[in-house]
Design an enzyme around this catalytic site. Structure first.
Site, PDB file in Angstrom:
ATOM      1  N   HIS A  46      36.046  39.059  65.980  1.00  0.00           N
ATOM      2  CA  HIS A  46      34.911  39.196  66.867  1.00  0.00           C
ATOM      3  C   HIS A  46      34.497  38.044  67.470  1.00  0.00           C
ATOM      4  O   HIS A  46      33.868  37.895  68.683  1.00  0.00           O
ATOM      5  CB  HIS A  46      33.684  39.550  65.573  1.00  0.00           C
ATOM      6  CG  HIS A  46      33.683  41.033  65.283  1.00  0.00           C
ATOM      7  ND1 HIS A  46      33.674  41.547  64.052  1.00  0.00           N
ATOM      8  CD2 HIS A  46      34.096  42.168  66.056  1.00  0.00           C
ATOM      9  CE1 HIS A  46      33.979  42.635  63.843  1.00  0.00           C
ATOM     10  NE2 HIS A  46      34.038  43.098  65.262  1.00  0.00           N
ATOM     11  N   ARG A  80      31.858  49.635  71.748  1.00  0.00           N
ATOM     12  CA  ARG A  80      32.038  49.401  70.233  1.00  0.00           C
ATOM     13  C   ARG A  80      30.520  49.580  69.528  1.00  0.00           C
ATOM     14  O   ARG A  80      29.986  48.544  69.417  1.00  0.00           O
ATOM     15  CB  ARG A  80      32.659  48.069  69.923  1.00  0.00           C
ATOM     16  CG  ARG A  80      33.959  47.805  70.483  1.00  0.00           C
ATOM     17  CD  ARG A  80      34.480  46.497  69.965  1.00  0.00           C
ATOM     18  NE  ARG A  80      36.020  46.424  69.660  1.00  0.00           N
ATOM     19  CZ  ARG A  80      36.764  45.714  70.711  1.00  0.00           C
ATOM     20  NH1 ARG A  80      36.099  45.456  72.047  1.00  0.00           N
ATOM     21  NH2 ARG A  80      38.102  45.844  70.644  1.00  0.00           N
ATOM     22  N   ARG A 102      32.635  54.849  71.448  1.00  0.00           N
ATOM     23  CA  ARG A 102      33.326  55.035  69.896  1.00  0.00           C
ATOM     24  C   ARG A 102      32.198  55.083  69.033  1.00  0.00           C
ATOM     25  O   ARG A 102      31.232  54.292  69.058  1.00  0.00           O
ATOM     26  CB  ARG A 102      34.322  53.989  69.765  1.00  0.00           C
ATOM     27  CG  ARG A 102      34.851  54.137  68.399  1.00  0.00           C
ATOM     28  CD  ARG A 102      36.038  52.852  68.352  1.00  0.00           C
ATOM     29  NE  ARG A 102      35.321  51.818  67.990  1.00  0.00           N
ATOM     30  CZ  ARG A 102      36.005  50.526  67.916  1.00  0.00           C
ATOM     31  NH1 ARG A 102      37.464  50.501  68.093  1.00  0.00           N
ATOM     32  NH2 ARG A 102      35.567  49.348  67.541  1.00  0.00           N
ATOM     33  N   GLU A 119      45.363  54.340  66.784  1.00  0.00           N
ATOM     34  CA  GLU A 119      45.379  53.152  65.786  1.00  0.00           C
ATOM     35  C   GLU A 119      46.469  52.886  64.748  1.00  0.00           C
ATOM     36  O   GLU A 119      46.463  51.991  63.978  1.00  0.00           O
ATOM     37  CB  GLU A 119      43.880  52.666  65.551  1.00  0.00           C
ATOM     38  CG  GLU A 119      42.803  52.580  66.577  1.00  0.00           C
ATOM     39  CD  GLU A 119      41.636  52.285  66.082  1.00  0.00           C
ATOM     40  OE1 GLU A 119      41.188  51.216  66.286  1.00  0.00           O
ATOM     41  OE2 GLU A 119      40.876  53.028  65.491  1.00  0.00           O
ATOM     42  N   ASN A 167      45.315  46.718  68.925  1.00  0.00           N
ATOM     43  CA  ASN A 167      44.784  45.617  67.940  1.00  0.00           C
ATOM     44  C   ASN A 167      44.987  46.120  66.675  1.00  0.00           C
ATOM     45  O   ASN A 167      45.976  45.461  65.550  1.00  0.00           O
ATOM     46  CB  ASN A 167      43.567  45.231  67.990  1.00  0.00           C
ATOM     47  CG  ASN A 167      43.064  44.757  69.417  1.00  0.00           C
ATOM     48  OD1 ASN A 167      43.732  44.437  70.257  1.00  0.00           O
ATOM     49  ND2 ASN A 167      41.647  44.977  69.743  1.00  0.00           N
ATOM     50  N   ASP A 168      44.681  47.555  66.138  1.00  0.00           N
ATOM     51  CA  ASP A 168      44.960  47.911  64.882  1.00  0.00           C
ATOM     52  C   ASP A 168      46.420  48.662  64.724  1.00  0.00           C
ATOM     53  O   ASP A 168      47.242  48.614  63.888  1.00  0.00           O
ATOM     54  CB  ASP A 168      43.727  48.958  64.506  1.00  0.00           C
ATOM     55  CG  ASP A 168      42.587  48.325  64.122  1.00  0.00           C
ATOM     56  OD1 ASP A 168      42.985  47.507  62.987  1.00  0.00           O
ATOM     57  OD2 ASP A 168      41.482  48.542  64.416  1.00  0.00           O
ATOM     58  N   ARG A 205      45.654  41.602  61.314  1.00  0.00           N
ATOM     59  CA  ARG A 205      45.306  40.944  62.493  1.00  0.00           C
ATOM     60  C   ARG A 205      44.449  39.701  62.324  1.00  0.00           C
ATOM     61  O   ARG A 205      44.261  39.023  63.301  1.00  0.00           O
ATOM     62  CB  ARG A 205      44.390  41.990  63.506  1.00  0.00           C
ATOM     63  CG  ARG A 205      43.097  42.387  62.649  1.00  0.00           C
ATOM     64  CD  ARG A 205      42.666  43.910  63.632  1.00  0.00           C
ATOM     65  NE  ARG A 205      41.779  43.354  64.619  1.00  0.00           N
ATOM     66  CZ  ARG A 205      41.121  44.221  65.185  1.00  0.00           C
ATOM     67  NH1 ARG A 205      41.417  45.734  65.021  1.00  0.00           N
ATOM     68  NH2 ARG A 205      40.379  43.948  66.212  1.00  0.00           N
ATOM     69  N   CYS A 242      42.574  50.502  74.847  1.00  0.00           N
ATOM     70  CA  CYS A 242      41.788  49.817  74.845  1.00  0.00           C
ATOM     71  C   CYS A 242      41.783  48.751  74.082  1.00  0.00           C
ATOM     72  O   CYS A 242      40.903  48.025  73.673  1.00  0.00           O
ATOM     73  CB  CYS A 242      40.267  50.514  74.510  1.00  0.00           C
ATOM     74  SG  CYS A 242      40.375  51.361  72.865  1.00  0.00           S
TER      75      CYS A 242
HETATM   76  C1  PEP Z   1      41.992  48.240  68.588  1.00  0.00           C
HETATM   77  O1  PEP Z   1      42.192  48.331  67.275  1.00  0.00           O
HETATM   78  O2  PEP Z   1      42.885  47.915  69.300  1.00  0.00           O
HETATM   79  C2  PEP Z   1      40.660  48.754  69.094  1.00  0.00           C
HETATM   80  C3  PEP Z   1      40.315  48.592  70.415  1.00  0.00           C
HETATM   81  O3  PEP Z   1      39.519  48.481  68.169  1.00  0.00           O
HETATM   82  P1  PEP Z   1      38.953  47.170  67.497  1.00  0.00           P
HETATM   83  O4  PEP Z   1      39.446  45.887  68.035  1.00  0.00           O
HETATM   84  O5  PEP Z   1      37.701  47.279  67.590  1.00  0.00           O
HETATM   85  O6  PEP Z   1      39.106  47.311  66.042  1.00  0.00           O
HETATM   86 MG    MG Z   2      40.564  49.225  66.016  1.00  0.00          MG
END
Ligand code: PEP
Ligand code: MG
Length: 565
Positions: free
Chosen positions: A193, A290, A326, A428, A451-452, A462, A499
Site C-alpha cells: 500500500h 479500490r 471494485r 486474481e 498482483n494477486d 506479494r 488492473c
Molecule cells: C491485483 O491483485 O492485481 C489488484 C489490482 O488488486 P490489489 O492490488 O488491490 O490487491
Molecule cells: Mg488483488
C-alpha cells in the site's frame, strides 16, 4: 559513484540529499530515579506540555495528509488524537506521574500495557497497536526533547531523498511531493500500500534495497531511479542530467495501435483526491477504484451516502469515460480493525474480498451495492461498472449477482432511483483464470489483477521480500494464465482488462496488446508512457510476440523474446 539495486516502484527519477527517517531513534529512556526525588507537579506539567506538542504535530500531519492524499487517509490522525485523549490512558499516566514516576517512564509503561492489550485481544489488531506506538513515540519525542532532531515527514526540506527501513501508508500520505524528490526503503515490495500511495503522489521510489542502504549516511548525494530500480550514490553528471522528475507529457486523447486498434488506458485510484492526478495524466477513465481505501484508517465503515458521494465524484470527473468500482476487498494484507476480521494463519488464503462480502460482511456489501446502484442512476451513471474481487467460484458470481438483484428490488420498492451497472470479476486466482470462459459468459467484463494472480499462481507472497524473485509476472505460468483469460473472452460478449501493476509497464505494452487485452489500468503516473507505447505498437506483430511468449518455459526465455534485460 555506487549503485544499489532494489525494486523500482514509482517509475520516475529524482536527485537530492539523503535523510533517514528512523521513528524509533533517540527514544531510549534513562534509568528510573528514586520516586522520592521526583517533583510530581513538575512532571505533570511536562506531561501536559508534551500532550499539547504531540496534539499540534498530529493535527498538522492530519491537515497535510487531507490536503495531499484525501480525507479518508487523513482519518488515521483523528484516531491518533483520540488515543491522546483516552481518559483511561491519561488518568493512569497522571496518577503514576503524581506518585513520583518520571513522565517518560509513565508514558512508556502505560502505553506498553495498552499495546499489549491490543495485541492479545486479537492478533489482527496490529494496526491499532501501531497507532498507539505512533502516539507514544510522539509523546516521548516531546518529553525527551528529541523534537529538533526528529524527522517531521510533512515538512521535509525541498530536495530530500527519504531513506527508511519501511514506510507505512500513513507515513507516505504525509509526504510533500514538492519537497521529497525520492524514496528508498530497505524493505517492502512494489505492490504494498505504501508503494501504491507513493506512486499516486508521483514520488520516485525504489523499495526493497536491502541492508546495503543502511550504510548510506544522512546528507549523501543520492539519485533514486524508480524506472531502473536503482539508488545511485554520488551520481555522475550524465546520470544527474538524465534524471528528471517529469514523467512523459500527458496524452489526453484516446489512443490506438499503429493499425487502429483502440486500447483504453485507465487509472487506478483509491480515493477522491487521486482523481485529479488521473485526469492530469490523461487517463481514459478509472479501471480500478479500490473502495477498501475508503474503509481504512478510521473507526467505523463509511456510510452509504459517503460511498455514493465518492462514486459520484469519480463519475463526474470522467463524464464520458468508464469508471470501474471494485467492491470491498479487505482481508489478506488489508486489515480493518473495526471489522474484527478473523485471525488466520494464512490470511491471503483465507477470508478475503468477495468471501467476506458474501459471508460475515454481507451487511457491508449490501450497503455498498445500494450506494453503487444509486450512483448508476446519476447523470453519468451509464459509465459505471462494478467488479467483484477474489472470485474463485462460479457460485460467488451467482450469489453476488443475486445480491445486486435483491438490492435493486429493495430500491424499486422504496421508489429510489437506481440502475444496474455493468458487472465484472477480477481474475486474481488460478481458479478464476481456469473458469474465465464460464465467467465471461455470465458477466460483462473481466479484469486481470496480476498482483494477486502472480502471488497465487507462483505461491509467492506479494509482501514477502524473501520470495520477491518468485513473485514474477513474467513467469510463463502467469503469462499462460493471462492468455487463458483473454482467449476465453474472445468467444464471449465481454471485454477484458488488466488492473494489476503489470499493466503500467510500457516495456510490456506490446505483449499485453498481443495477448488481447482491451483495457489497461494503472497508477496515473504511468498512463502517458503506456499511451505512447500503444501508439507505436502494431497489433499483428504484437499477436506474434504474445504467441511466442506463451510457448516459453522460463522467465529467461520470456525476457529474451521480449528483448528485455
Ligand atoms: C491485483 O491483485 O492485481 C489488484 C489490482 O488488486 P490489489 O492490488 O488491490 O490487491
Ligand atoms: Mg488483488
Amino acid at each position: 559513484m555506487r549503485v544499489l539495486t532494489g525494486v523500482g516502484s514509482t517509475p520516475l527519477s529524482g536527485v537530492g540529499t539523503a535523510r533517514w527517517y528512523r521513528p524509533e531513534a533517540g527514544l531510549t529512556l534513562a534509568d528510573r530515579p528514586d520516586s522520592s526525588t521526583v517533583d510530581g507537579d513538575a512532571e505533570l506539567a511536562r506531561f501536559e506540555a508534551a500532550r499539547a506538542t504531540a496534539r499540534e504535530a498530529i493535527r498538522r500531519a492530519g491537515a497535510r495528509a487531507a490536503d495531499r492524499v484525501g480525507e479518508d487517509e487523513a482519518a488515521v490522525f483523528e484516531a491518533h488524537e483520540e488515543f491522546l485523549d483516552d481518559p483511561m490512558l491519561v488518568e493512569d499516566i497522571e496518577t503514576a506521574v503524581h506518585d513520583g514516576t518520571l513522565a517518560e517512564h509513565a508514558v512508556h509503561d502505560r502505553f506498553a500495557e495498552a499495546i499489549a492489550q491490543f495485541e492479545v485481544m486479537d492478533g489482527r489488531m496490529a494496526e491499532r497497536a501501531d497507532d498507539l506506538r505512533d502516539v507514544r513515540d510522539r509523546l516521548l519525542r516531546a518529553l525527551l526533547d528529541t523534537g529538533t532532531g526528529a524527522v517531521e515527514l510533512g515538512t521535509l526540506p525541498a530536495g530530500t531523498v527519504l531513506l527508511a527501513e519501511r514506510l507505512t501508508p500513513s507515513d507516505t500520505a504525509e509526504l510533500d511531493p514538492d519537497a521529497v524528490v525520492g524514496i528508498a526503503t530497505v524493505a517492502g515490495g512494489r505492490t504494498s500500500h505504501a508503494a501504491i500511495i507513493a506512486r499516486s503522489l508521483s514520488i520516485p521510489a525504489v523499495v526493497g534495497v536491502g541492508s546495503d542502504l543502511e550504510a548510506l549516511p544522512d546528507g549523501a548525494d543520492v539519485l533514486v531511479d524508480g524506472e531502473a530500480g536503482t539508488v545511485v550514490v554520488d551520481p555522475d553528471e550524465e546520470r544527474r542530467a538524465a534524471a528528471s522528475r517529469n514523467a512523459s507529457p500527458a496524452v489526453s486523447e484516446r489512443v490506438s495501435t499503429v493499425d487502429g486498434r483502440a486500447i483504453e488506458v485507465a487509472a487506478n485510484v483509491g480515493s477522491e483526491a487521486e482523481l485529479d492526478a488521473a485526469t492530469d495524466r490523461g487517463a481514459d477513465g478509472i479501471g480500478l477504484f479500490r473502495t477498501e481505501f475508503l474503509f481504512l484508517d478510521r473507526e467505523a465503515p463509511p456510510s452509504e451516502e459517503e460511498q455514493y458521494e465518492a462514486v459520484k465524484a469519480a463519475l463526474s470527473t470522467f463524464p464520458s469515460d468508464r469508471v470501474v468500482v471494485r467492491t470491498l476487498d479487505v482481508g489478506g494484507d488489508k486489515d480493518v480493525p473495526y471489522l474484527d476480521l478473523p485471525q488466520e494463519s494464512n490470511p491471503f488464503l483465507g477470508s478475503r474480498g468477495i468471501r467476506l462480502s458474501l459471508g460475515e460482511h454481507a451487511d457491508l456489501f449490501e450497503t455498498q451495492l445500494r450506494a453503487l446502484l444509486r450512483a448508476g442512476a446519476h447523470e453519468h451513471g451509464d459509465n459505471l461498472a462494478v467488479m467483484f474481487p477474489m472470485i474463485s467460484r462460479i457460485e460467488e458470481v451467482t450469489a453476488a449477482s443475486a445480491a445486486v438483484d435483491s438490492v435493486a428490488a429493495d430500491l424499486e420498492a422504496a421508489g429510489t432511483d437506481y440502475a444496474i451497472p455493468e458487472l465484472g470479476a477480477m481474475i486474481e486466482t488460478p481458479a478464476a483464470a481456469f473458469l474465465a470462459d464460464s465467467l465471461a459468459e455470465r458477466l460483462d467484463f473481466l479484469s486481470v489483477g496480476t498482483n494477486d494472480l502472480t502471488q497465487y499462481v507462483m505461491a509467492a507472497d506479494r509482501e514477502n521480500d524473501a520470495v520477491a524473485a518468485h513473485h514474477d509476472p513474467l513467469h510463463p505460468a502467469v503469462l499462460r494464465a493471462i492468455d487463458r483469460t483473454t482467449s476465453a473472452v474472445q468467444d464471449a460478449d465481454a471485454w477484458v482488462g488488466m488492473c494489476g501493476e503489470m499493466a503500467g509497464d510500457p516495456a510490456l505494452t506490446p505483449l499485453l496488446v498481443g495477448l488481447g487485452l482491451d483495457e489497461l489500468s494503472m497508477s496515473a503516473v504511468t498512463v502517458p508512457a503506456v499511451k505512447q507505447a500503444i501508439r507505436s505498437t502494431d497489433s499483428a506483430a504484437a499477436r506474434e510476440l504474445a504467441a511466442a511468449v506463451v510457448t516459453c518455459e522460463t522467465r529467461d526465455e520470456v525476457t529474451g523474446v521480449l528483448d528485455l534485460d
